[in-house]
Scaffold this motif. Structure first.
Motif, short mmCIF file in Angstrom:
data_model
loop_
_atom_site.label_atom_id
_atom_site.label_comp_id
_atom_site.label_asym_id
_atom_site.label_seq_id
_atom_site.Cartn_x
_atom_site.Cartn_y
_atom_site.Cartn_z
N VAL A 16 -70.69 18.89 -2.98
CA VAL A 16 -69.53 19.72 -3.27
C VAL A 16 -69.55 20.97 -2.40
O VAL A 16 -68.52 21.41 -1.87
N LYS A 17 -70.73 21.55 -2.23
CA LYS A 17 -70.88 22.73 -1.38
C LYS A 17 -70.35 22.46 0.02
O LYS A 17 -69.62 23.28 0.59
N ARG A 18 -70.71 21.31 0.60
CA ARG A 18 -70.29 20.98 1.96
C ARG A 18 -68.78 20.83 2.05
O ARG A 18 -68.16 21.27 3.02
N TRP A 19 -68.17 20.19 1.04
CA TRP A 19 -66.72 20.01 1.06
C TRP A 19 -66.00 21.35 0.97
O TRP A 19 -65.05 21.61 1.71
N VAL A 20 -66.46 22.21 0.04
CA VAL A 20 -65.81 23.52 -0.12
C VAL A 20 -66.03 24.36 1.12
O VAL A 20 -65.12 25.05 1.59
N ARG A 21 -67.23 24.29 1.68
CA ARG A 21 -67.51 25.03 2.91
C ARG A 21 -66.60 24.56 4.05
O ARG A 21 -66.13 25.36 4.86
N GLY A 22 -66.32 23.25 4.10
CA GLY A 22 -65.41 22.72 5.11
C GLY A 22 -64.02 23.30 4.97
O GLY A 22 -63.36 23.62 5.97
N LEU A 23 -63.55 23.47 3.72
CA LEU A 23 -62.25 24.11 3.50
C LEU A 23 -62.28 25.56 3.96
O LEU A 23 -61.28 26.09 4.47
N GLY A 24 -63.43 26.19 3.79
CA GLY A 24 -63.56 27.55 4.26
C GLY A 24 -63.48 27.64 5.77
O GLY A 24 -62.78 28.50 6.33
N GLU A 25 -64.18 26.75 6.46
CA GLU A 25 -64.17 26.77 7.92
C GLU A 25 -62.80 26.40 8.48
O GLU A 25 -62.43 26.83 9.57
N ARG A 26 -62.04 25.61 7.73
CA ARG A 26 -60.68 25.26 8.17
C ARG A 26 -59.73 26.44 8.02
O ARG A 26 -58.65 26.45 8.60
N GLY A 27 -60.10 27.40 7.19
CA GLY A 27 -59.24 28.56 6.96
C GLY A 27 -58.48 28.52 5.65
O GLY A 27 -57.77 29.47 5.31
N VAL A 28 -58.64 27.42 4.90
CA VAL A 28 -57.87 27.27 3.65
C VAL A 28 -58.28 28.31 2.62
O VAL A 28 -57.43 28.95 1.99
N LEU A 29 -59.57 28.50 2.43
CA LEU A 29 -60.03 29.45 1.41
C LEU A 29 -59.60 30.87 1.74
O LEU A 29 -59.34 31.68 0.83
N GLU A 30 -59.50 31.18 2.99
CA GLU A 30 -59.13 32.53 3.40
C GLU A 30 -57.70 32.89 3.02
O GLU A 30 -57.41 34.03 2.67
N VAL A 31 -56.79 31.90 3.05
CA VAL A 31 -55.37 32.21 2.85
C VAL A 31 -54.90 32.06 1.41
O VAL A 31 -53.85 32.59 1.05
N VAL A 32 -55.63 31.32 0.57
CA VAL A 32 -55.15 31.10 -0.80
C VAL A 32 -55.37 32.35 -1.64
O VAL A 32 -56.25 33.17 -1.37
N ALA A 33 -54.55 32.49 -2.68
CA ALA A 33 -54.66 33.65 -3.58
C ALA A 33 -55.60 33.38 -4.74
O ALA A 33 -56.19 34.31 -5.30
N GLY A 34 -55.73 32.11 -5.12
CA GLY A 34 -56.58 31.76 -6.24
C GLY A 34 -57.07 30.34 -6.14
O GLY A 34 -56.51 29.53 -5.38
N VAL A 35 -58.12 30.04 -6.90
CA VAL A 35 -58.70 28.70 -6.91
C VAL A 35 -58.99 28.31 -8.36
O VAL A 35 -59.64 29.08 -9.10
N ILE A 36 -58.51 27.15 -8.77
CA ILE A 36 -58.80 26.60 -10.10
C ILE A 36 -59.63 25.34 -9.90
O ILE A 36 -59.21 24.41 -9.20
N VAL A 37 -60.81 25.32 -10.49
CA VAL A 37 -61.74 24.21 -10.33
C VAL A 37 -61.90 23.50 -11.67
O VAL A 37 -62.11 24.15 -12.71
N ALA A 38 -61.81 22.19 -11.66
CA ALA A 38 -61.85 21.42 -12.90
C ALA A 38 -63.27 21.31 -13.46
O ALA A 38 -64.26 21.42 -12.73
N ARG A 39 -63.35 21.07 -14.75
CA ARG A 39 -64.63 20.73 -15.37
C ARG A 39 -65.06 19.38 -14.80
O ARG A 39 -64.34 18.38 -14.94
N PRO A 40 -66.22 19.32 -14.15
CA PRO A 40 -66.59 18.09 -13.45
C PRO A 40 -67.28 17.08 -14.35
O PRO A 40 -68.06 17.44 -15.23
N PRO A 41 -67.01 15.79 -14.13
CA PRO A 41 -67.83 14.77 -14.80
C PRO A 41 -69.21 14.74 -14.14
O PRO A 41 -69.32 14.81 -12.92
N VAL A 42 -70.25 14.67 -14.96
CA VAL A 42 -71.62 14.63 -14.41
C VAL A 42 -72.37 13.40 -14.89
O VAL A 42 -73.56 13.25 -14.63
N SER A 43 -71.68 12.51 -15.58
CA SER A 43 -72.28 11.25 -16.01
C SER A 43 -71.31 10.13 -15.67
O SER A 43 -70.11 10.35 -15.56
N THR A 44 -71.83 8.93 -15.48
CA THR A 44 -71.00 7.79 -15.13
C THR A 44 -71.20 6.66 -16.11
O THR A 44 -72.21 6.58 -16.82
N MET A 45 -70.24 5.77 -16.13
CA MET A 45 -70.29 4.62 -17.04
C MET A 45 -71.37 3.62 -16.63
O MET A 45 -71.80 2.81 -17.43
#
Length: 350
Positions: free
Chosen positions: A252-281
């Motif tokens: 997840v860190k790498r994906w979010v960092r990629g959005l940062g390097e693309r410039g997306v994180l810099e321009v947005v006003a806010g970020v809403i992150v979902a409660r993540p699933p951490v277990s699988t069926m």
């Protein structure tokens, strides 16, 4: 607010027809009983009449056939909304076959999440708002009844409109009873108390149009060169969620960092992150302490990466949308207001 122009999308009314499609994986083919219960509940709770298309229950349908169904549903003036049965993992191959001119000329609500991030992104680029969330096979069909927050936001998206304050239902499940088990029709999955949302960044009020989705799919959208122009996201509220594949905090860190390097994180006003699933069926259920640690690790790395690129953004982590149940359906291309002072979120379903 973003400068991206968006079309007005009319609401449906009880008695109207709505399309139920499988533009990704045809989950109804796995359990028609769950699917049939979902369609029945949809009519009972909204008054809307579900209409299926050739690939709705067809496993292995081609990308072209699935795209044809989506295009046909938007082209039909008697269809007032389009609901996806589930997500999947290959919808990126469907997008090139969709007639985008038809979608732009006939805007109507589209509901779906996960792999449907591809369709949401296409609609955003066309200036058509949609709604991130909703799955007939996960949130309508299974269990003893619909969760309250899901029903409220489902009706708001399809019928009622209005502004709703997002609330925490106090409990959550990562997945439900397997669809091939008869208990899936009348029992929830394993539910546990949900953690309080975590707020970070500026203590200010921000309002913007939403864009985003499943972060693993956003990665594919970027590689396919289908992202919106970064500048069109200025002032937007970024929605991020992870899937039932339960990626590690490092991924997840790498994906979010990629959005940062693309410039997306810099321009947005806010970020809403979902409660993540951490277990699988398909793997042993981690203990409660381990589940809490996995969620905390993802929360901390997301907040750290966002602050690295935009310390002024208002950030909230743990909101129940995406791959969780109960689930809020959220506007995508619609407006959300985040108040970092009162720590509240209001979504406009107009």
């Amino acid at each position: 607010m973003t400068s991206q122009p968006f079309l007005k999308v009319p609401k449906a009314r009880p008695g109207d027809r709505v399309a139920v499609l499988s533009p990704a994986f045809a989950a109804p083919a796995v359990s028609e009983a769950v699917h049939e219960q979902a369609l029945k509940r949809l009519t009972e709770l909204t008054g809307l009449i579900p209409v299926e298309y050739p690939t709705t229950r067809l496993l292995g349908a081609s990308a072209q056939a699935r795209a044809d169904d989506l295009t046909a549903a938007f082209a039909d003036p008697t269809i007032r909304a389009v609901l996806a049965t589930l997500g999947g993992d290959d919808q990126i191959t469907v997008i090139p076959h969709i007639d985008s001119t038809v979608l732009a000329a006939n805007p109507k609500p589209f509901l779906g999440y996960s792999d449907n991030s591809n369709v949401h992104n296409l609609l955003w680029n066309l200036g058509v708002p949609s709604f991130y969330g909703g799955s007939t096979q996960v949130h309508l069909g299974p269990g003893p009844h619909l969760d309250e927050i899901h029903l409220i936001s489902l009706r708001a998206a399809l019928l009622d409109g209005g502004v709703l304050e997002l609330t925490d239902p106090g409990e959550s499940e990562d997945f439900g009873v397997p669809w091939d088990n008869p208990r899936a029709l009348n029992e929830f999955g394993v539910r546990e108390p949900s953690e309080p949302w975590t707020w970070a960044g500026s203590e200010i009020i921000v309002e913007g149009r939403t864009w985003g989705g499943r972060i693993e799919v956003i990665d594919q959208i970027a590689l396919a060169d289908r992202m919106p122009p970064t500048e069109s996201l200025r002032g937007a509220i970024l929605l991020l969620e992870t899937s039932e594949e339960a990626p590690s905090a490092d991924k997840v860190k790498r994906w979010v960092r990629g959005l940062g390097e693309r410039g997306v994180l810099e321009v947005v006003a806010g970020v809403i992150v979902a409660r993540p699933p951490v277990s699988t069926m398909h793997s042993p259920l981690p203990g409660a302490d381990e589940r809490a640690q996995l969620r905390a690790a993802q929360r901390d790395t997301v907040i750290e990466q966002i602050a690295r690129y935009n310390s002024a953004a208002v950030v909230c982590v743990g909101v129940p949308f995406g791959h969780t149940r109960p689930q809020w359906i959220l506007p995508h291309g619609g407006t959300i207001t985040m108040d970092g002072r009162t720590r509240t979120i209001a979504a406009d379903y107009t």
